[in-house]
Enzyme design. Structure first.
Site, PDB file in Angstrom:
ATOM      1  N   HIS A 150       0.835  -1.196   0.000  1.00 57.31           N
ATOM      2  CA  HIS A 150       0.000   0.000   0.000  1.00 57.31           C
ATOM      3  C   HIS A 150       0.874   1.251   0.000  1.00 57.31           C
ATOM      4  CE1 HIS A 150      -2.842   2.890   2.121  1.00 57.31           C
ATOM      5  NE2 HIS A 150      -3.497   2.554   1.028  1.00 57.31           N
ATOM      6  N   GLU A 158      -3.824   3.460  -8.924  1.00 54.31           N
ATOM      7  CA  GLU A 158      -5.160   4.016  -8.678  1.00 54.31           C
ATOM      8  C   GLU A 158      -5.263   5.386  -9.324  1.00 54.31           C
ATOM      9  OE1 GLU A 158      -8.001   5.892  -5.165  1.00 54.31           O
ATOM     10  OE2 GLU A 158      -6.281   4.646  -4.578  1.00 54.31           O
ATOM     11  N   GLU A 192       1.766  -0.211  -5.166  1.00 52.42           N
ATOM     12  CA  GLU A 192       0.600   0.603  -5.495  1.00 52.42           C
ATOM     13  C   GLU A 192       0.954   2.085  -5.608  1.00 52.42           C
ATOM     14  OE1 GLU A 192      -3.688   2.030  -3.660  1.00 52.42           O
ATOM     15  OE2 GLU A 192      -1.852   1.943  -2.474  1.00 52.42           O
ATOM     16  N   HIS A 228      -0.595  10.422  -2.880  1.00 51.93           N
ATOM     17  CA  HIS A 228      -1.894   9.987  -2.383  1.00 51.93           C
ATOM     18  C   HIS A 228      -2.978  11.002  -2.727  1.00 51.93           C
ATOM     19  CE1 HIS A 228      -5.015   8.255  -0.012  1.00 51.93           C
ATOM     20  NE2 HIS A 228      -5.015   9.204   0.880  1.00 51.93           N
TER      21      HIS A 228
END
Length: 441
Positions: A61, A196, A88, A103
């Protein structure tokens, strides 16, 4: 409690007695292994192609974010050496349209931008997915400017040890993350990436730069373009995830077919009862034809309106429709999948003098898990973290380590999970597989 089981960093043989495996699952410390132990874990990691073992994967993560500032090349590198199968990167765009790993597009919490007087005038307030944020935003910086900044620990109060790395690492591009995965894929081992797209509606249609000009960047299109250019399109080594629905449908129906690729897509879920996918909020506010955007998802969810929450997309019919039409997997928040209740008073489970364990498992499992598995979807919950503040007791009142939490999830049928301490996830997989081997004998 003392046991004669060897600790993970000293173990020489891949097998261990079942009793040791169970004890490790129940009592493994939630504290991080030392760096040297983490490196030895990488030496023990068995090669695999595609990533994972026995269909089970460990997803780092934001990299090994329990040990290094998140979304840095060093966090990703350490995660790989600890045995993670996928790393990720959360993706946002720069002013010149380059995808970088952060993020959030607001970067005051993860970089030293506030200490750069040359960028003081770029501090501003923007509304991102309906929430006002004040700070500095990636879309207002060229890549060259962003590269002058250095990363810092995002949650220093919880991870003070990580602050010693503040100022050491730059903000990586997606290309740099892919290049790292390529370099670290050797000796039969293949490292995957799990990007993502962050705030895709904002970047494509709603957001503006500090000069007032629309951003107008499709994160999905940029991602596909970069993957193709880098020749990193093996569907066994890439998952694409998003909390929004529209951009995943667009990837499946338009962007990937146009590029001649087909990669697995994972639908992320925010809180089932408290959050609405932002693309739905935006499309409703702008009078979009929801059936044209989402197809049969609207009907399967029983209609979509302003009151629709993520929970509306957890039913058996919806999950089956998603699998048939665009999704290969789902990524629910672990707190929704395995509900917890708040303890009357926090507990000091690790004996450090701070009572930080505040939750207890209810013993319930959301039916979404069974329905998703029945539909043939991968299930990758988020986020496992080893610090006591993120842990909970079992329904019986036993403090649960992150290793035990991960073993429990594997036992319930999930095929992978996002974790901040990848070495702990790798250990959990070893424990789980050993327990199964012992049961089969």
């Amino acid at each position: 409690m003392h046991t004669r089981c060897r600790t993970p960093e000293r173990r020489r043989r891949p097998d261990r007695p079942a009793a040791c495996a169970m004890l490790l699952a129940l009592f493994a410390s939630s504290a991080a292994f030392a760096d040297d132990a983490a490196m030895s874990a990488a030496d023990r990691h068995r090669p695999s192609d595609p990533p994972g073992q026995h269909g089970l994967i460990v997803i780092a993560h934001r990299g090994a974010s329990g040990y290094r500032p998140e979304h840095t090349l060093e966090a990703y590198r350490l995660a790989i050496r600890q045995g993670a199968d996928f790393i990720e990167p959360d993706l946002v765009a720069t002013k010149d349209g380059v995808l970088v790993a952060r993020h959030e597009n607001e970067i005051s919490g993860t970089t030293d931008v506030a200490s750069h007087p040359e960028f003081a005038s770029r501090r501003t307030t923007k509304t991102i997915d309906g929430v006002a944020m004040t700070g500095w935003f990636t879309e207002d910086f060229t890549l060259a400017e962003l590269k002058t900044l250095r990363a810092k620990e995002r949650i220093p109060a919880i991870r003070p040890d990580n602050t010693r790395f503040d100022g050491m690492y730059s903000v990586p591009t997606l290309v740099e993350v892919i290049e790292l995965a390529k370099r670290e894929s050797r000796n039969g081992r293949r490292i995957g990436i799990y990007p993502e797209t962050k705030h895709p509606t904002y970047f494509a249609r709603e957001g503006r730069r500090i000069d007032g000009k629309p951003i107008g960047v499709s994160l999905g299109a940029k991602l596909v373009e970069t993957l193709v250019q880098q020749r990193f399109t093996d569907p066994r080594r890439v998952y694409i995830q998003s909390f929004e629905f529209e951009n995943l449908v667009e990837l499946k129906k338009k962007l990937m077919p146009a590029a001649g690729i087909d990669l697995p897509l994972v639908q992320l879920y925010d809180d089932f009862q408290g959050a609405t996918p932002y693309d739905i909020t935006y499309n409703l506010a702008h009078g979009a034809d929801l059936s044209a955007v989402y197809g049969g998802l609207v009907q399967q969810a029983g209609g979509i309106d302003a009151a629709t929450r993520y929970g509306a997309f957890t039913s058996e019919p919806v999950l089956a429709w998603m699998k048939a039409n665009y999704a290969s997997g789902v990524g629910p928040w672990k707190g929704n999948l395995l509900p917890r209740q708040t303890l009357q008073a926090p507990v000091d489970a690790n004996g450090d003098g701070k009572a930080e364990l505040a939750g207890q498992g209810t013993g319930l499992v959301h039916p979404m898990l069974a329905w998703a598995l029945k539909a043939g979807l991968q299930v990758h919950p988020y986020t496992l973290r080893a610090e006591e503040v993120y842990l909970a007791q079992t329904p019986g009142g036993v403090p649960q380590s992150v290793v035990a939490e991960a073993v429990q999830l594997y036992g319930l049928g999930v095929q992978g999970f996002f974790i901040d301490q990848p070495d702990q996830g790798v250990l959990a997989r070893e424990v789980f597989l050993e327990i199964n081997r012992q049961r089969e004998r």
